[in-house]
Design a protein around this motif. Structure first.
Motif, PDB file in Angstrom:
ATOM      1  N   SER A   1       0.765  -1.485   0.095  1.00  0.00           N
ATOM      2  CA  SER A   1       0.120  -0.043  -0.136  1.00  0.00           C
ATOM      3  C   SER A   1       0.886   1.305  -0.128  1.00  0.00           C
ATOM      4  CB  SER A   1      -0.976  -0.110   1.139  1.00  0.00           C
ATOM      5  OG  SER A   1      -0.305   0.267   2.413  1.00  0.00           O
TER       6      SER A   1
ATOM      7  N   TYR B   1     -11.724 -11.255   5.789  1.00  0.00           N
ATOM      8  CA  TYR B   1     -11.972 -10.283   4.778  1.00  0.00           C
ATOM      9  C   TYR B   1     -13.433  -9.636   4.867  1.00  0.00           C
ATOM     10  CZ  TYR B   1     -12.490  -8.249   0.032  1.00  0.00           C
ATOM     11  OH  TYR B   1     -12.731  -7.446  -0.957  1.00  0.00           O
TER      12      TYR B   1
ATOM     13  N   ASN C   1     -14.201  -5.553   5.410  1.00  0.00           N
ATOM     14  CA  ASN C   1     -14.774  -4.855   4.488  1.00  0.00           C
ATOM     15  C   ASN C   1     -16.279  -4.619   4.720  1.00  0.00           C
ATOM     16  OD1 ASN C   1     -16.567  -6.974   3.743  1.00  0.00           O
ATOM     17  ND2 ASN C   1     -15.548  -7.280   1.723  1.00  0.00           N
TER      18      ASN C   1
ATOM     19  N   LYS D   1      -8.367  -3.157 -10.141  1.00  0.00           N
ATOM     20  CA  LYS D   1      -9.405  -2.384  -9.029  1.00  0.00           C
ATOM     21  C   LYS D   1     -10.226  -1.191 -10.085  1.00  0.00           C
ATOM     22  CE  LYS D   1      -7.015  -2.878  -4.894  1.00  0.00           C
ATOM     23  NZ  LYS D   1      -6.667  -1.982  -3.575  1.00  0.00           N
TER      24      LYS D   1
ATOM     25  N   ARG E   1     -14.324  -1.818  -0.307  1.00  0.00           N
ATOM     26  CA  ARG E   1     -12.925  -2.550  -0.512  1.00  0.00           C
ATOM     27  C   ARG E   1     -13.241  -3.603  -1.427  1.00  0.00           C
ATOM     28  NH1 ARG E   1      -9.617  -5.595   4.017  1.00  0.00           N
ATOM     29  NH2 ARG E   1      -8.294  -6.832   2.700  1.00  0.00           N
TER      30      ARG E   1
ATOM     31  N   ASP F   1     -10.339  -6.234  -3.458  1.00  0.00           N
ATOM     32  CA  ASP F   1      -8.927  -6.859  -3.445  1.00  0.00           C
ATOM     33  C   ASP F   1      -8.846  -7.853  -4.552  1.00  0.00           C
ATOM     34  OD1 ASP F   1      -7.523  -6.696  -0.760  1.00  0.00           O
ATOM     35  OD2 ASP F   1      -9.560  -6.413  -0.225  1.00  0.00           O
TER      36      ASP F   1
END
Length: 447
Positions: free
Chosen positions: A83, A273, A277, A387, A407, A409
């Motif tokens: 990130s 996850y 999210n 994305k 979000r 991924d």
């Protein structure tokens, strides 16, 4: 390195005092460094920001090795590095999946920094999948947890395989009684930001919640109803208890993720996850979840089973009030229990008043639903899907606005995306049979 751009990417305004001192000590100094700082104060950034500046981006060999106690922290730390957008290559290595798959990934990526658990790192070093001769920096994150989990022998073996080490950096939220000799610390600079008089952060409000019966399920349900759609972690001491409580809450209509060491790796990753999210707002877990999880917006910590010692409580409570946020910690106390038995709890507790209408027998009880739902998209990076491609696909084909998308991924072969729960069926209906970047793919909800 442009820190302002990095801060914008990761959503922080400025560094705290611990991070500033740690960065200065690691970047400018020549000594080994030990950083002690409470959970939630950003220790991962405290070592990553200086270490990435010390590495040679033109050298394709592994130059820094980060030892962590578990796979979740390995994955999370790897994601934090990515990130930052530094351009450095990295990989996460841990048990629970085929070592050969990791070997292929290592050859493909040529990482300059590797995050891993002691056993798996030893395996890769023994097989020459990771060459030790360029590894100059060793970081042991949550070193006290590594010691508690009995990794002494594995870490000792690992360190003997690193002949070129120049610096050692150790980080923890609690102090170890003694750092073993095999770590070979030399001329240590110790940064201690632990405050013994305040085992629980000032930004966390503590409550005792009385359960009239030994089985606390109804009380837990009432408490969760009272807390609404905020994010809550429910801590229990046993794996089978996690399954029992999670199953009960699912039957009652809550959005739940369960998490414990007996689950398969993929199950644990999916559970984490969905919670991170917003597709589940209740995370039912053992103390495995009390460390190494950096989910920023957890408002509530619920102790279904009371913590057995101060360190356990510190790490549990440390999941909330991260950075500058506030949080609440609720202790559910059965008829044979007392908040007074927590002799290590010095902060004043107050009794939480539950909403009496929110009980199991109430026909008007409000069970909060998660704000988001997770969808699986059967294409990923190997298919040249990004994305941005997924956002465009969901907006153009699925009829969503950008604020309906959370979000995203993207892995090599597939992707997950969070979408507004009230738009889930619309999305699934509209994208059925549609192509993303000219490729037909599967889109389905993650249960």
């Amino acid at each position: 390195m442009n820190l302002e751009k990095i801060f914008q990417k990761i959503g922080i305004a400025e560094l705290n005092a611990m991070q500033e001192e740690a960065i200065e000590a690691i970047l400018r100094g020549r000594q080994d460094v030990v950083v002690l700082s409470p959970t939630g104060t950003g220790k991962t950034l405290a070592y990553l920001l200086p270490v990435v500046q010390l590495l040679n981006a033109d050298d394709n060999q592994v130059q820094a090795l980060v030892i962590v106690p578990g796979r979740e922290l390995a994955l999370q730390s790897d994601n934090v590095l990515k990130s930052l957008g530094t351009g450095l290559r990295s990989a996460a290595c841990y048990g629970g999946r085929a070592a050969m798959d990791e070997h292929r990934k290592l050859r493909e990526v040529n990482p300059q920094i590797v995050f891993g658990t002691p056993g798996r790192l030893n395996d890769h070093l023994d097989k020459r999948n990771i060459l030790p001769y360029s590894i100059r920096y060793l970081i042991i994150d949550e070193f006290d947890k590594c010691l508690e989990m009995g990794f002494h022998q594995e870490m000792s073996r690992l360190l003997r395989k690193l002949p070129a080490l120049e610096r050692r950096i150790l980080l923890s939220a609690t102090d170890a009684e003694q750092i073993p000799d095999f770590v070979q610390l030399d001329k240590v600079q110790r940064l201690d930001y632990l405050i013994e008089e305040e085992p629980v952060g000032e930004r966390v409000t503590l409550y005792a919640v009385k359960s009239p019966v030994k089985d606390k399920l109804n009380t837990l349900r009432s408490l969760l109803c009272r807390l609404g759609d905020t994010q809550s972690i429910v801590f229990l001491n046993y794996r089978d208890a996690v399954e029992r409580v999670a199953d009960y809450l699912r039957r009652e209509g809550f959005g739940v993720s369960a998490f414990h060491g007996g689950m398969e790796q993929k199950q644990r990753e999916d559970a984490l996850y969905k919670f991170s999210n917003g597709s589940a707002n209740v995370f039912v877990a053992t103390d495995l979840a009390s460390r190494g999880l950096d989910i920023p917006d957890i408002q509530n910590i619920i102790h279904y089973h009371l913590p057995v010692n101060e360190q356990e409580m510190i790490h549990r409570v440390g999941r909330t009030a991260r950075w500058d946020k506030m949080g609440q910690s609720y202790f559910i106390v059965g008829p044979e229990e007392s908040i007074d038995q927590l002799t290590f709890l010095e902060q004043q507790t107050s009794i939480a008043e539950l909403n009496t209408e929110c009980t199991q027998d109430s026909s008007v009880a409000y069970v909060p639903s998660p704000k988001m739902a997770t969808i699986y998209i059967g294409k990923g990076k190997k298919d040249k899907i990004s994305k941005g491609d997924i956002v465009g696909f969901l907006c153009k084909k699925g009829g969503l606005d950008t604020e309906d998308i959370g979000r995203i991924d993207v892995t090599d072969r597939y992707a997950y995306a969070a979408v507004s729960r009230d738009k889930l069926q619309q999305v699934l209906r509209l994208v059925k049979g549609e192509k993303i970047k000219g490729i037909r793919t599967v889109v389905e909800p993650v249960k």
